[in-house]
Design a protein around this motif. Structure first.
Motif, PDB file in Angstrom:
ATOM      1  N   ILE A 108       0.859  -1.180   0.000  1.00  0.00           N
ATOM      2  CA  ILE A 108       0.000   0.000   0.000  1.00  0.00           C
ATOM      3  C   ILE A 108       0.895   1.230   0.000  1.00  0.00           C
ATOM      4  O   ILE A 108       1.909   1.276   0.696  1.00  0.00           O
ATOM      5  CB  ILE A 108      -0.885   0.036   1.279  1.00  0.00           C
ATOM      6  CG1 ILE A 108      -1.680  -1.255   1.454  1.00  0.00           C
ATOM      7  CG2 ILE A 108      -1.767   1.276   1.299  1.00  0.00           C
ATOM      8  CD1 ILE A 108      -2.800  -1.446   0.480  1.00  0.00           C
ATOM      9  N   VAL A 109       0.510   2.238  -0.769  1.00  0.00           N
ATOM     10  CA  VAL A 109       1.250   3.501  -0.792  1.00  0.00           C
ATOM     11  C   VAL A 109       0.293   4.592  -0.320  1.00  0.00           C
ATOM     12  O   VAL A 109      -0.794   4.745  -0.871  1.00  0.00           O
ATOM     13  CB  VAL A 109       1.784   3.826  -2.205  1.00  0.00           C
ATOM     14  CG1 VAL A 109       2.593   5.118  -2.193  1.00  0.00           C
ATOM     15  CG2 VAL A 109       2.600   2.673  -2.752  1.00  0.00           C
ATOM     16  N   PRO A 110       0.692   5.357   0.706  1.00  0.00           N
ATOM     17  CA  PRO A 110      -0.191   6.415   1.210  1.00  0.00           C
ATOM     18  C   PRO A 110      -0.239   7.617   0.269  1.00  0.00           C
ATOM     19  O   PRO A 110       0.604   7.768  -0.619  1.00  0.00           O
ATOM     20  CB  PRO A 110       0.453   6.805   2.539  1.00  0.00           C
ATOM     21  CG  PRO A 110       1.894   6.474   2.369  1.00  0.00           C
ATOM     22  CD  PRO A 110       1.937   5.276   1.462  1.00  0.00           C
ATOM     23  N   LYS A 111      -1.215   8.481   0.506  1.00  0.00           N
ATOM     24  CA  LYS A 111      -1.362   9.712  -0.271  1.00  0.00           C
ATOM     25  C   LYS A 111      -0.047  10.489  -0.248  1.00  0.00           C
ATOM     26  O   LYS A 111       0.634  10.546   0.769  1.00  0.00           O
ATOM     27  CB  LYS A 111      -2.484  10.575   0.305  1.00  0.00           C
ATOM     28  CG  LYS A 111      -2.752  11.814  -0.502  1.00  0.00           C
ATOM     29  CD  LYS A 111      -3.934  12.577   0.019  1.00  0.00           C
ATOM     30  CE  LYS A 111      -4.168  13.767  -0.896  1.00  0.00           C
ATOM     31  NZ  LYS A 111      -5.546  14.120  -0.983  1.00  0.00           N
ATOM     32  N   ASP A 112       0.300  11.052  -1.403  1.00  0.00           N
ATOM     33  CA  ASP A 112       1.517  11.827  -1.623  1.00  0.00           C
ATOM     34  C   ASP A 112       2.778  10.972  -1.692  1.00  0.00           C
ATOM     35  O   ASP A 112       3.875  11.510  -1.834  1.00  0.00           O
ATOM     36  CB  ASP A 112       1.693  12.950  -0.593  1.00  0.00           C
ATOM     37  CG  ASP A 112       0.577  13.977  -0.684  1.00  0.00           C
ATOM     38  OD1 ASP A 112       0.100  14.230  -1.812  1.00  0.00           O
ATOM     39  OD2 ASP A 112       0.177  14.519   0.364  1.00  0.00           O
ATOM     40  N   GLY A 113       2.622   9.642  -1.629  1.00  0.00           N
ATOM     41  CA  GLY A 113       3.753   8.760  -1.873  1.00  0.00           C
ATOM     42  C   GLY A 113       3.971   8.644  -3.376  1.00  0.00           C
ATOM     43  O   GLY A 113       3.122   9.051  -4.172  1.00  0.00           O
ATOM     44  N   VAL A 114       5.118   8.102  -3.771  1.00  0.00           N
ATOM     45  CA  VAL A 114       5.415   7.957  -5.191  1.00  0.00           C
ATOM     46  C   VAL A 114       5.790   6.520  -5.519  1.00  0.00           C
ATOM     47  O   VAL A 114       6.310   5.793  -4.675  1.00  0.00           O
ATOM     48  CB  VAL A 114       6.545   8.903  -5.650  1.00  0.00           C
ATOM     49  CG1 VAL A 114       6.105  10.349  -5.599  1.00  0.00           C
ATOM     50  CG2 VAL A 114       7.817   8.692  -4.853  1.00  0.00           C
ATOM     51  N   VAL A 115       5.481   6.139  -6.752  1.00  0.00           N
ATOM     52  CA  VAL A 115       5.867   4.836  -7.298  1.00  0.00           C
ATOM     53  C   VAL A 115       6.404   5.072  -8.704  1.00  0.00           C
ATOM     54  O   VAL A 115       6.007   6.014  -9.385  1.00  0.00           O
ATOM     55  CB  VAL A 115       4.690   3.834  -7.333  1.00  0.00           C
ATOM     56  CG1 VAL A 115       4.334   3.366  -5.942  1.00  0.00           C
ATOM     57  CG2 VAL A 115       3.481   4.413  -8.035  1.00  0.00           C
ATOM     58  N   GLU A 116       7.306   4.222  -9.122  1.00  0.00           N
ATOM     59  CA  GLU A 116       7.907   4.347 -10.449  1.00  0.00           C
ATOM     60  C   GLU A 116       7.030   3.677 -11.503  1.00  0.00           C
ATOM     61  O   GLU A 116       6.527   2.574 -11.284  1.00  0.00           O
ATOM     62  CB  GLU A 116       9.291   3.706 -10.448  1.00  0.00           C
ATOM     63  CG  GLU A 116      10.034   3.860 -11.747  1.00  0.00           C
ATOM     64  CD  GLU A 116      11.405   3.211 -11.725  1.00  0.00           C
ATOM     65  OE1 GLU A 116      12.130   3.368 -12.714  1.00  0.00           O
ATOM     66  OE2 GLU A 116      11.747   2.524 -10.738  1.00  0.00           O
ATOM     67  N   LEU A 117       6.873   4.325 -12.631  1.00  0.00           N
ATOM     68  CA  LEU A 117       6.140   3.754 -13.766  1.00  0.00           C
ATOM     69  C   LEU A 117       6.994   2.663 -14.401  1.00  0.00           C
ATOM     70  O   LEU A 117       8.143   2.898 -14.759  1.00  0.00           O
ATOM     71  CB  LEU A 117       5.846   4.841 -14.794  1.00  0.00           C
ATOM     72  CG  LEU A 117       5.187   4.402 -16.090  1.00  0.00           C
ATOM     73  CD1 LEU A 117       3.761   3.933 -15.847  1.00  0.00           C
ATOM     74  CD2 LEU A 117       5.190   5.546 -17.087  1.00  0.00           C
ATOM     75  N   VAL A 118       6.442   1.449 -14.531  1.00  0.00           N
ATOM     76  CA  VAL A 118       7.160   0.330 -15.139  1.00  0.00           C
ATOM     77  C   VAL A 118       6.647   0.081 -16.552  1.00  0.00           C
ATOM     78  O   VAL A 118       7.433  -0.120 -17.478  1.00  0.00           O
ATOM     79  CB  VAL A 118       7.015  -0.952 -14.278  1.00  0.00           C
ATOM     80  CG1 VAL A 118       7.650  -2.146 -14.955  1.00  0.00           C
ATOM     81  CG2 VAL A 118       7.616  -0.728 -12.892  1.00  0.00           C
ATOM     82  N   GLU A 119       5.334   0.069 -16.722  1.00  0.00           N
ATOM     83  CA  GLU A 119       4.708  -0.135 -18.038  1.00  0.00           C
ATOM     84  C   GLU A 119       3.601   0.885 -18.223  1.00  0.00           C
ATOM     85  O   GLU A 119       2.989   1.327 -17.239  1.00  0.00           O
ATOM     86  CB  GLU A 119       4.099  -1.542 -18.131  1.00  0.00           C
ATOM     87  CG  GLU A 119       5.105  -2.661 -18.102  1.00  0.00           C
ATOM     88  CD  GLU A 119       4.445  -4.050 -18.083  1.00  0.00           C
ATOM     89  OE1 GLU A 119       3.195  -4.135 -18.153  1.00  0.00           O
ATOM     90  OE2 GLU A 119       5.181  -5.033 -17.977  1.00  0.00           O
ATOM     91  N   LEU A 120       3.308   1.226 -19.449  1.00  0.00           N
ATOM     92  CA  LEU A 120       2.225   2.157 -19.735  1.00  0.00           C
ATOM     93  C   LEU A 120       0.883   1.559 -19.312  1.00  0.00           C
ATOM     94  O   LEU A 120       0.710   0.336 -19.310  1.00  0.00           O
ATOM     95  CB  LEU A 120       2.211   2.506 -21.219  1.00  0.00           C
ATOM     96  CG  LEU A 120       3.418   3.319 -21.693  1.00  0.00           C
ATOM     97  CD1 LEU A 120       3.362   3.529 -23.196  1.00  0.00           C
ATOM     98  CD2 LEU A 120       3.498   4.644 -20.962  1.00  0.00           C
ATOM     99  N   PRO A 121      -0.081   2.404 -18.955  1.00  0.00           N
ATOM    100  CA  PRO A 121      -1.377   1.914 -18.469  1.00  0.00           C
ATOM    101  C   PRO A 121      -2.153   1.122 -19.512  1.00  0.00           C
ATOM    102  O   PRO A 121      -2.042   1.389 -20.708  1.00  0.00           O
ATOM    103  CB  PRO A 121      -2.147   3.190 -18.130  1.00  0.00           C
ATOM    104  CG  PRO A 121      -1.192   4.303 -18.228  1.00  0.00           C
ATOM    105  CD  PRO A 121      -0.001   3.842 -18.968  1.00  0.00           C
ATOM    106  N   ARG A 122      -2.928   0.153 -19.000  1.00  0.00           N
ATOM    107  CA  ARG A 122      -3.844  -0.622 -19.839  1.00  0.00           C
ATOM    108  C   ARG A 122      -5.094  -0.927 -19.027  1.00  0.00           C
ATOM    109  O   ARG A 122      -4.994  -1.369 -17.887  1.00  0.00           O
ATOM    110  CB  ARG A 122      -3.216  -1.943 -20.273  1.00  0.00           C
ATOM    111  CG  ARG A 122      -2.212  -1.781 -21.387  1.00  0.00           C
ATOM    112  CD  ARG A 122      -1.682  -3.101 -21.839  1.00  0.00           C
ATOM    113  NE  ARG A 122      -0.666  -3.476 -20.852  1.00  0.00           N
ATOM    114  CZ  ARG A 122      -0.174  -4.676 -20.700  1.00  0.00           C
ATOM    115  NH1 ARG A 122      -0.593  -5.658 -21.444  1.00  0.00           N
ATOM    116  NH2 ARG A 122       0.746  -4.917 -19.802  1.00  0.00           N
TER     117      ARG A 122
END
Length: 146
Positions: A108-122
């Motif tokens: 789980i990532v809380p609000k204002d946290g960041v995650v890296e984009l791995v693949e474009l959305p589908r």
């Protein structure tokens, strides 16, 4: 005359689609965003490493950017990375083992946290990676920077 008007209308509707959004992320911690493209300009706020911004335009060594709140500022272009990070805008984002609400949550990532984009959305989901290396799928509606 009607054909010309129809062609102009079609072009007006298609033109905005041709301009793709350009999202970038801040390379290092403590980068200031300015009111205008100059280090002597008023500092508006300071952002952390990985913070995503939308690039609206560039001027010499500066980029005019918009953040997730809609705020517009200037940042030194050298402070931006092509590595894509996404900001959690929901109260929390569940990152699942697969692109499904019924799949187990990996983290789980809380609000204002960041995650890296791995693949474009589908199909409403996007594959992401946490800074610790964990990966999974998050709903695009929980994120900003796509």
């Amino acid at each position: 005359m009607k054909r010309l008007a129809a062609a102009a209308l079609a072009l007006a509707l298609i033109a905005p689609l041709a301009h793709a959004l350009e999202f970038r992320s801040v390379k290092e911690t403590g980068v200031a965003l300015y009111e205008s493209p100059s280090i002597t300009a008023k500092k508006l706020f300071v952002v952390s490493r990985y913070y995503p911004v939308e690039v609206l335009g560039t001027q010499k060594e500066w980029a005019r950017v918009r953040d997730a709140t809609g705020g517009i500022a200037w940042i030194p272009a050298a402070a931006l990375s092509t590595q894509r990070w996404l900001l959690v805008t929901a109260e929390r984002a569940s990152v699942h083992a697969s692109a499904s609400d019924t799949a187990p949550a990996n983290f789980i990532v809380p609000k204002d946290g960041v995650v890296e984009l791995v693949e474009l959305p589908r199909a409403g989901w996007v594959k992401v990676r946490h800074r610790d290396g964990s990966e999974g799928y998050a709903k695009i509606s929980d994120l900003w920077g796509l």
